[in-house]
Design an enzyme around this catalytic site. Structure first.
Site, short mmCIF file in Angstrom:
data_model
loop_
_atom_site.label_atom_id
_atom_site.label_comp_id
_atom_site.label_asym_id
_atom_site.label_seq_id
_atom_site.Cartn_x
_atom_site.Cartn_y
_atom_site.Cartn_z
N ASP A 127 0.87 -1.36 -0.11
CA ASP A 127 0.10 0.05 -0.42
C ASP A 127 1.08 1.49 -0.40
O ASP A 127 0.09 2.51 0.46
CB ASP A 127 -0.89 0.16 1.35
CG ASP A 127 -1.77 -0.95 1.01
OD1 ASP A 127 -2.31 -1.28 0.07
OD2 ASP A 127 -2.44 -1.32 2.22
N HIS A 142 28.45 5.88 -9.67
CA HIS A 142 27.26 5.84 -10.13
C HIS A 142 26.34 5.06 -7.99
O HIS A 142 25.83 4.62 -8.13
CB HIS A 142 25.87 5.42 -10.25
CG HIS A 142 25.73 6.54 -11.71
ND1 HIS A 142 25.74 5.28 -12.70
CD2 HIS A 142 26.38 6.88 -12.79
CE1 HIS A 142 25.57 6.81 -13.67
NE2 HIS A 142 25.58 7.66 -13.21
N ASP A 182 27.37 14.30 -4.79
CA ASP A 182 26.85 15.00 -5.72
C ASP A 182 25.06 15.29 -5.43
O ASP A 182 24.43 13.94 -4.98
CB ASP A 182 26.87 13.48 -6.55
CG ASP A 182 26.23 14.29 -8.16
OD1 ASP A 182 25.84 15.12 -7.87
OD2 ASP A 182 26.98 14.02 -9.00
N ASP A 205 22.15 20.32 -9.84
CA ASP A 205 23.32 18.91 -10.02
C ASP A 205 24.34 19.70 -9.59
O ASP A 205 24.91 20.04 -10.21
CB ASP A 205 23.18 18.60 -11.13
CG ASP A 205 23.63 17.56 -11.43
OD1 ASP A 205 24.46 16.75 -10.32
OD2 ASP A 205 23.59 17.39 -12.65
N HIS A 251 33.71 9.52 -18.47
CA HIS A 251 32.65 10.52 -18.46
C HIS A 251 32.36 11.65 -19.34
O HIS A 251 33.70 12.07 -19.28
CB HIS A 251 31.05 10.78 -17.68
CG HIS A 251 31.84 10.95 -16.43
ND1 HIS A 251 31.86 12.67 -16.11
CD2 HIS A 251 32.41 10.28 -14.97
CE1 HIS A 251 32.20 13.32 -15.15
NE2 HIS A 251 32.82 12.38 -14.29
N HIS A 265 25.90 17.94 -18.89
CA HIS A 265 24.53 17.81 -20.10
C HIS A 265 23.07 18.57 -19.23
O HIS A 265 23.50 19.75 -18.44
CB HIS A 265 23.78 16.27 -18.69
CG HIS A 265 24.41 16.01 -17.57
ND1 HIS A 265 23.21 17.24 -16.84
CD2 HIS A 265 24.90 15.50 -16.84
CE1 HIS A 265 23.15 16.59 -15.73
NE2 HIS A 265 24.65 16.38 -15.21
N HIS A 277 18.73 15.24 -15.86
CA HIS A 277 19.37 15.51 -17.29
C HIS A 277 18.49 15.77 -18.01
O HIS A 277 17.46 14.70 -18.78
CB HIS A 277 19.91 13.89 -17.82
CG HIS A 277 21.06 13.18 -16.70
ND1 HIS A 277 21.46 12.22 -16.91
CD2 HIS A 277 22.13 13.49 -16.36
CE1 HIS A 277 22.42 11.81 -15.86
NE2 HIS A 277 22.43 12.70 -16.22
N GLU A 280 30.87 19.21 -15.84
CA GLU A 280 31.50 18.72 -13.78
C GLU A 280 32.88 17.40 -14.67
O GLU A 280 32.09 16.39 -14.65
CB GLU A 280 29.97 17.29 -13.66
CG GLU A 280 29.57 16.74 -14.72
CD GLU A 280 28.23 15.81 -14.41
OE1 GLU A 280 28.63 15.17 -13.61
OE2 GLU A 280 26.58 16.43 -14.53
N TYR A 298 38.89 9.88 -11.55
CA TYR A 298 39.40 8.93 -11.09
C TYR A 298 39.74 7.69 -11.05
O TYR A 298 39.81 6.69 -11.93
CB TYR A 298 37.62 8.07 -11.24
CG TYR A 298 36.73 9.65 -11.16
CD1 TYR A 298 35.92 9.97 -10.16
CD2 TYR A 298 36.47 9.24 -12.47
CE1 TYR A 298 34.68 11.03 -10.39
CE2 TYR A 298 35.51 10.48 -12.53
CZ TYR A 298 34.53 11.19 -11.41
OH TYR A 298 33.62 11.89 -11.99
N ARG A 306 35.88 15.09 -8.41
CA ARG A 306 34.82 15.55 -9.47
C ARG A 306 33.93 17.34 -8.44
O ARG A 306 33.91 17.27 -7.62
CB ARG A 306 32.72 14.56 -9.48
CG ARG A 306 32.36 15.17 -11.11
CD ARG A 306 30.99 13.90 -11.55
NE ARG A 306 30.34 14.11 -10.96
CZ ARG A 306 30.34 12.92 -9.87
NH1 ARG A 306 31.47 11.99 -10.61
NH2 ARG A 306 29.31 12.03 -9.20
N GLU A 363 31.21 20.13 -10.48
CA GLU A 363 30.02 19.92 -10.35
C GLU A 363 29.00 21.01 -10.65
O GLU A 363 28.58 21.18 -9.19
CB GLU A 363 29.08 18.67 -10.68
CG GLU A 363 27.91 19.14 -11.79
CD GLU A 363 27.33 17.87 -11.37
OE1 GLU A 363 27.03 16.92 -10.57
OE2 GLU A 363 25.76 17.96 -12.95
N1 GLY Z 1 24.28 13.83 -10.36
C1 GLY Z 1 23.51 12.94 -11.64
C2 GLY Z 1 25.16 14.30 -12.85
O1 GLY Z 1 25.77 13.90 -12.21
O2 GLY Z 1 24.47 13.60 -14.02
MN MN Z 2 25.35 16.32 -13.34
MN MN Z 3 25.86 15.75 -10.21
#
Ligand code: GLY
Ligand code: MN
Ligand code: MN
Length: 432
Positions: free
Chosen positions: A33, A239, A256, A267, A346, A350, A357, A380, A384, A401, A403
């Protein structure tokens, strides 16, 4: 409400004659529920401002804009349900409040849509996003087809409504950027608090709780995505969301996290030392990522392409990796061979907006698209370094990172997240 109406008119002006059907997101059950917290569909919300579940926006575009009709289907008023679940607008009040031409009970959808679709040349609908809606929409088309002997025709074309809406959503209005700035300010405050409260032997989740605390205290509805709170080696898992490890003296902490405010996401990533002081090697790698980020942000301006900030970041990062002895050869050769991807796998950002995103193509006709005022994006870069035979151990498990959220302006850019500490000196001072 005026902005939503203007967007609806913009949509119909881009449509040829036809009908658009844009449902909001369903409520989703977590277990038995218990439901997941409700989140409306971003396209639906962009066009309506309406946050209730079980609602559909339908527009009938006739050639000649004045004849276009904007219709909302939503839940009825219901005293009993409102006692259990809370306020509902109901079609009558929703029509006035949200400036629709017509509004009807959602229970009339199956009866009304085939009539609306009859004799329309085109259906604008995002096929493939929700299987249950696809089946329902197909059923409506078939119902119209069954009436063919009465002289009725069904839409011959289905056009993806997202392709019009994505191009609209990619350019944010001043109002949208204001909301995004507020989301960014709340999120930077959360990051500052995290820096101030981080100590060795606390757990990642204790710091995550501090982020949530600020988000909600400051009126944000939710985190925009599951936060990453990653100490030490966990920062090298891109992630990582377990957020359950103990923070160690001498490690870095990568966070993050950003909130969602009135539908819009922030973000932000910051990386800082658990004990408040960067070690020499942590500082070297951090300053490299920071230089790459600064170079990338400098490339955010109208006329540059989407790819320019990434290339700017890459040049700086790769030079640094060569200087550290982690990559060999010239900058161009390392970029060509993609050897840097062992440490930076990466891209540099974005689109950001209603979705973290966000909607919008990155290439047009096969080429990276040009940045334009009103576009909002993240910048960002990261680095790593996992344990590996050909990497000196003092680099191992450094994951960094940085960002920020950036809006393209007429003359360059505006960093929406400027209030989050970023230099080594700022971070170390705040953490004292
Ligand atoms: N937090 C997701 C990204 O940085 O794309
Ligand atoms: Mn991001
Ligand atoms: Mn992020």
């Amino acid at each position: 409400m005026e902005s939503y109406r203007t967007r609806r008119q913009h949509l119909t002006s881009k449509m040829q004659s036809g009908v658009a059907i844009i449902p909001t997101a369903p409520e989703r059950i977590r277990n038995r529920d218990a439901h997941y917290p409700y989140r409306f569909d971003s396209y639906f919300y962009y066009l309506t401002g309406f946050r209730e579940p079980e609602a559909v926006f339908v527009t009938v575009a006739e050639t000649g804009q004045s004849e276009s009709k904007h219709i909302l289907f939503c839940r009825d008023k219901d005293e009993t349900r409102e006692i259990w679940d809370g306020f509902r607008y109901g079609p009558e009040v929703a029509k006035e409040t949200f400036c629709f031409d017509e509004a009807y009970s959602i229970s009339r959808l199956d009866e009304m849509i085939p009539e609306i679709l009859a004799n329309q040349p085109t259906l604008y609908y995002a096929l493939g996003q929700d299987a249950a809606w696809d089946i329902r929409v197909t059923g409506w088309i078939n119902q119209v087809k069954e009436a063919v002997r009465k002289g009725v025709s069904a839409p011959a074309k289905i056009y993806d409504s997202c392709s019009i809406l994505d191009e609209m959503r990619i350019i944010k209005s001043a109002e949208e950027i204001d909301v995004m700035k507020n989301a960014a300010v709340i999120s930077t405050e959360a990051h500052r608090r995290a820096m101030q409260l981080t100590r060795p032997d606390k757990h990642e989740y204790e710091i995550e709780a501090e982020l949530f605390c600020i988000f909600r205290q400051r009126g944000a509805q939710a985190p925009a995505y599951t936060p990453i709170v990653a100490g030490g080696a966990n920062a090298c898992i891109l992630h990582y969301i377990e957020n359950n490890a103990k923070l160690k003296d001498g490690d870095l902490l990568l966070i993050d996290a950003g909130c969602e405010l009135d539908g819009y996401a922030a973000d932000i990533t910051r990386t800082f030392p658990v004990n408040g002081k960067f070690s020499p090697v942590q500082k070297d790698v951090y300053e490299l990522v920071l230089s790459a980020q600064v170079a990338a942000i400098a490339a955010v301006r109208p006329g540059n392409t989407w790819d320019d900030p990434h290339q700017a970041a890459l040049k700086v990062l790769v030079q640094g990796l060569i200087d550290f002895g982690l990559c060999q050869g010239s900058v161009d050769a390392v970029i060509e061979s993609e050897d840097y991807k062992r440490f930076y796998m990466h891209r540099t950002g974005h689109w950001l907006g209603l979705d973290v995103h966000d909607a919008g193509d990155y290439k047009l006709n096969g080429s990276w698209r040009l940045l334009q005022p009103g576009m909002t994006l993240t910048v960002e870069p990261g680095c790593y370094i996992r344990p590996s035979e050909n990497v000196p151990p003092h680099f191992w498990n450094i994951g960094i990172r940085i960002e920020d959220d950036v809006a393209v302006t007429e003359t360059g850019h505006d960093i929406l997240t400027i209030t989050a500490p970023k230099s080594v000196a700022e971070i170390e001072e705040l953490m004292q």
